[in-house]
Motif scaffolding. Structure first.
Motif, mmCIF file in Angstrom:
data_model
loop_
_atom_site.group_PDB
_atom_site.id
_atom_site.type_symbol
_atom_site.label_atom_id
_atom_site.label_comp_id
_atom_site.label_asym_id
_atom_site.label_seq_id
_atom_site.Cartn_x
_atom_site.Cartn_y
_atom_site.Cartn_z
ATOM 1 N N SER A 85 2.828 -60.660 -25.508
ATOM 2 C CA SER A 85 3.227 -60.704 -26.919
ATOM 3 C C SER A 85 2.045 -60.441 -27.837
ATOM 4 O O SER A 85 2.184 -59.794 -28.883
ATOM 5 C CB SER A 85 3.846 -62.064 -27.253
ATOM 6 O OG SER A 85 5.050 -62.251 -26.556
ATOM 7 N N VAL A 86 0.874 -60.934 -27.436
ATOM 8 C CA VAL A 86 -0.335 -60.687 -28.226
ATOM 9 C C VAL A 86 -0.596 -59.188 -28.311
ATOM 10 O O VAL A 86 -0.826 -58.637 -29.395
ATOM 11 C CB VAL A 86 -1.553 -61.406 -27.610
ATOM 12 C CG1 VAL A 86 -2.836 -60.952 -28.283
ATOM 13 C CG2 VAL A 86 -1.392 -62.913 -27.749
ATOM 14 N N ARG A 87 -0.544 -58.535 -27.159
ATOM 15 C CA ARG A 87 -0.808 -57.094 -27.136
ATOM 16 C C ARG A 87 0.225 -56.344 -27.971
ATOM 17 O O ARG A 87 -0.131 -55.462 -28.759
ATOM 18 C CB ARG A 87 -0.772 -56.593 -25.689
ATOM 19 C CG ARG A 87 -0.869 -55.082 -25.579
ATOM 20 C CD ARG A 87 -0.902 -54.623 -24.135
ATOM 21 N NE ARG A 87 -2.182 -54.935 -23.518
ATOM 22 C CZ ARG A 87 -2.509 -54.517 -22.290
ATOM 23 N NH1 ARG A 87 -1.647 -53.813 -21.575
ATOM 24 N NH2 ARG A 87 -3.687 -54.819 -21.787
ATOM 25 N N ALA A 88 1.498 -56.720 -27.835
ATOM 26 C CA ALA A 88 2.553 -56.037 -28.593
ATOM 27 C C ALA A 88 2.387 -56.257 -30.090
ATOM 28 O O ALA A 88 2.582 -55.337 -30.892
ATOM 29 C CB ALA A 88 3.924 -56.533 -28.133
ATOM 30 N N THR A 89 2.013 -57.469 -30.479
ATOM 31 C CA THR A 89 1.833 -57.772 -31.895
ATOM 32 C C THR A 89 0.665 -57.003 -32.482
ATOM 33 O O THR A 89 0.744 -56.475 -33.594
ATOM 34 C CB THR A 89 1.614 -59.285 -32.101
ATOM 35 O OG1 THR A 89 2.737 -59.997 -31.581
ATOM 36 C CG2 THR A 89 1.453 -59.619 -33.578
ATOM 37 N N VAL A 90 -0.433 -56.928 -31.744
ATOM 38 C CA VAL A 90 -1.601 -56.171 -32.218
ATOM 39 C C VAL A 90 -1.235 -54.707 -32.398
ATOM 40 O O VAL A 90 -1.598 -54.080 -33.404
ATOM 41 C CB VAL A 90 -2.778 -56.324 -31.240
ATOM 42 C CG1 VAL A 90 -3.907 -55.363 -31.601
ATOM 43 C CG2 VAL A 90 -3.294 -57.757 -31.253
ATOM 44 N N ARG A 91 -0.506 -54.154 -31.452
ATOM 45 C CA ARG A 91 -0.112 -52.747 -31.567
ATOM 46 C C ARG A 91 0.788 -52.521 -32.775
ATOM 47 O O ARG A 91 0.636 -51.528 -33.496
ATOM 48 C CB ARG A 91 0.610 -52.318 -30.285
ATOM 49 C CG ARG A 91 -0.327 -52.101 -29.101
ATOM 50 C CD ARG A 91 0.452 -51.762 -27.856
ATOM 51 N NE ARG A 91 -0.431 -51.407 -26.753
ATOM 52 C CZ ARG A 91 -0.034 -51.259 -25.503
ATOM 53 N NH1 ARG A 91 1.248 -51.433 -25.186
ATOM 54 N NH2 ARG A 91 -0.897 -50.939 -24.551
ATOM 55 N N ARG A 92 1.732 -53.436 -33.007
ATOM 56 C CA ARG A 92 2.614 -53.290 -34.166
ATOM 57 C C ARG A 92 1.828 -53.390 -35.471
ATOM 58 O O ARG A 92 2.087 -52.646 -36.419
ATOM 59 C CB ARG A 92 3.722 -54.349 -34.134
ATOM 60 C CG ARG A 92 4.842 -54.037 -33.150
ATOM 61 C CD ARG A 92 6.064 -54.899 -33.425
ATOM 62 N NE ARG A 92 5.769 -56.312 -33.209
ATOM 63 C CZ ARG A 92 5.965 -56.953 -32.072
ATOM 64 N NH1 ARG A 92 6.424 -56.300 -31.016
ATOM 65 N NH2 ARG A 92 5.689 -58.245 -31.957
ATOM 66 N N CYS A 93 0.893 -54.312 -35.514
ATOM 67 C CA CYS A 93 0.071 -54.477 -36.721
ATOM 68 C C CYS A 93 -0.745 -53.219 -37.000
ATOM 69 O O CYS A 93 -0.844 -52.772 -38.152
ATOM 70 C CB CYS A 93 -0.851 -55.682 -36.575
ATOM 71 S SG CYS A 93 -0.046 -57.286 -36.758
ATOM 72 N N LEU A 94 -1.331 -52.643 -35.957
ATOM 73 C CA LEU A 94 -2.137 -51.442 -36.144
ATOM 74 C C LEU A 94 -1.277 -50.249 -36.559
ATOM 75 O O LEU A 94 -1.684 -49.450 -37.417
ATOM 76 C CB LEU A 94 -2.906 -51.119 -34.862
ATOM 77 C CG LEU A 94 -4.047 -52.081 -34.522
ATOM 78 C CD1 LEU A 94 -4.650 -51.733 -33.164
ATOM 79 C CD2 LEU A 94 -5.133 -52.056 -35.595
ATOM 80 N N ALA A 95 -0.090 -50.138 -35.970
ATOM 81 C CA ALA A 95 0.814 -49.045 -36.353
ATOM 82 C C ALA A 95 1.261 -49.202 -37.799
ATOM 83 O O ALA A 95 1.291 -48.225 -38.574
ATOM 84 C CB ALA A 95 2.024 -49.023 -35.420
ATOM 85 N N MET A 96 1.616 -50.434 -38.176
ATOM 86 C CA MET A 96 2.016 -50.698 -39.550
ATOM 87 C C MET A 96 0.862 -50.447 -40.514
ATOM 88 O O MET A 96 1.044 -49.903 -41.605
ATOM 89 C CB MET A 96 2.513 -52.138 -39.685
ATOM 90 C CG MET A 96 2.989 -52.509 -41.077
ATOM 91 S SD MET A 96 3.843 -54.104 -41.108
ATOM 92 C CE MET A 96 2.548 -55.193 -40.477
ATOM 93 N N ALA A 97 -0.354 -50.809 -40.095
ATOM 94 C CA ALA A 97 -1.531 -50.623 -40.944
ATOM 95 C C ALA A 97 -1.796 -49.145 -41.194
ATOM 96 O O ALA A 97 -2.083 -48.742 -42.335
ATOM 97 C CB ALA A 97 -2.748 -51.282 -40.298
ATOM 98 N N PHE A 98 -1.718 -48.337 -40.158
ATOM 99 C CA PHE A 98 -1.976 -46.910 -40.343
ATOM 100 C C PHE A 98 -0.924 -46.282 -41.253
ATOM 101 O O PHE A 98 -1.244 -45.465 -42.126
ATOM 102 C CB PHE A 98 -1.989 -46.182 -39.002
ATOM 103 C CG PHE A 98 -2.292 -44.709 -39.140
ATOM 104 C CD1 PHE A 98 -3.596 -44.277 -39.339
ATOM 105 C CD2 PHE A 98 -1.281 -43.776 -39.094
ATOM 106 C CE1 PHE A 98 -3.881 -42.924 -39.485
ATOM 107 C CE2 PHE A 98 -1.550 -42.419 -39.244
ATOM 108 C CZ PHE A 98 -2.849 -41.995 -39.437
#
Length: 222
Positions: A85-98
Motif C-alpha cells: 500500500s505504501v508503494r501504491a500510495t507513493v506512485r499515486r501521489c507522484l502521478a497526481m503531482a506531475f
C-alpha cells in the motif's frame, strides 16, 4: 488538564517539528532573498517580479496539497507494515503531482501572456513579466513533484535528511541572490536561480526517497 511533557515526548516532538521549522524557514528566507535580488534590477523588473511571484505562490498551493496527502495516507500504511500500500500510495501521489504540475504551469503561463493588463498597463513591466513566464512555468511544472517527495519523507520521518537538505539549499540559494544583487544582474538570472533551486530540491528529495525505498533505512521499503 495541562501537564509538562516528558523528555521522550519532547524529543519526539522536536525530531519532527525541527525539520518542519527548517523547511518553512528555508522557503521564507529563499523567496525573500529573491525579491531582494530583483530589487537591484530596477523598478520595472521588481514590479514584474512581484506579480509573477504572487502567481507562483498561488499555483504552488495546489502542489502543496500533494505533500499533505502523502503525510495523511502514508503513516497508517507504514505503521501497519503494509509496504504494498505504501508503494501504491507513493506512485499515486507522484502521478497526481506531475499532472497537477503540468496543469499549474499551463494555467500560470496563460495569465502573464494574455492577461497581463489585469495587473498593469505599463509596457515595460508587461514585457518583463512575459520574459520570465517560461521560467515561471518550468518552476511550477516540477513544484508539485518536489512537494510530493517532501511529503513522503515527512511521512517516513526522514527528518535529518530533510533538515540537511533545506539548510544546504537555503544557504546556497540565499548566497546566490545576494551575489546577484551585488552584481546587478537581470530579473532572468533571479528566476533561473529559482528553477535551479527547484531542480536541486527535486534531486535531494528524490535521493532521500530512494534511500528509504531501496535500502530499507526507514519504514518505506519494498
Amino acid at each position: 488538564l495541562l501537564s509538562v511533557p516528558s523528555r521522550g515526548e519532547l524529543r519526539e516532538f522536536v525530531s519532527f517539528a525541527g525539520p518542519a521549522f527548517f523547511a518553512l524557514l528555508g522557503k521564507v528566507v529563499s523567496f525573500s532573498s529573491m525579491t531582494y535580488a530583483a530589487a537591484g534590477a530596477g523598478t520595472s523588473a521588481l514590479a514584474a517580479h512581484q506579480v509573477v511571484l504572487q502567481l507562483f505562490f498561488f499555483f504552488c498551493k495546489f502542489g502543496d496539497s500533494v505533500s499533505s496527502t502523502a503525510q495523511t495516507f502514508l503513516p497508517a500504511a507504514i505503521a501497519a507494515n503494509d509496504y504494498q500500500s505504501v508503494r501504491a500510495t507513493v506512485r499515486r501521489c507522484l502521478a497526481m503531482a506531475f499532472t497537477l504540475g503540468l496543469v499549474d504551469s499551463l494555467l500560470a503561463g496563460v495569465i502573464p501572456l494574455f492577461g497581463a493588463s489585469i495587473f498593469t498597463t505599463d509596457p515595460a513591466v508587461v514585457a518583463k513579466m512575459r520574459s520570465i513566464t517560461p521560467l515561471l512555468c518550468t518552476s511550477l511544472l516540477f513544484h508539485a513533484t518536489v512537494m510530493s517527495l517532501e511529503g513522503v519523507l515527512f511521512a517516513c520521518r526522514s527528518t535529518v535528511w530533510l533538515a540537511a537538505s533545506y539548510v544546504s539549499t537555503t544557504a546556497l540559494f540565499t548566497s546566490s541572490m545576494y551575489i546577484a544583487r551585488g552584481r546587478g544582474v537581470g530579473i532572468m538570472t533571479v528566476w533561473w536561480t529559482l528553477f535551479a533551486y527547484q531542480m536541486i530540491r527535486l534531486v535531494q528529495f528524490g535521493v532521500g526517497v530512494a534511500v528509504e525505498w531501496f535500502r530499507g533505512a526507514g519504514r518505506v521499503r519494498p
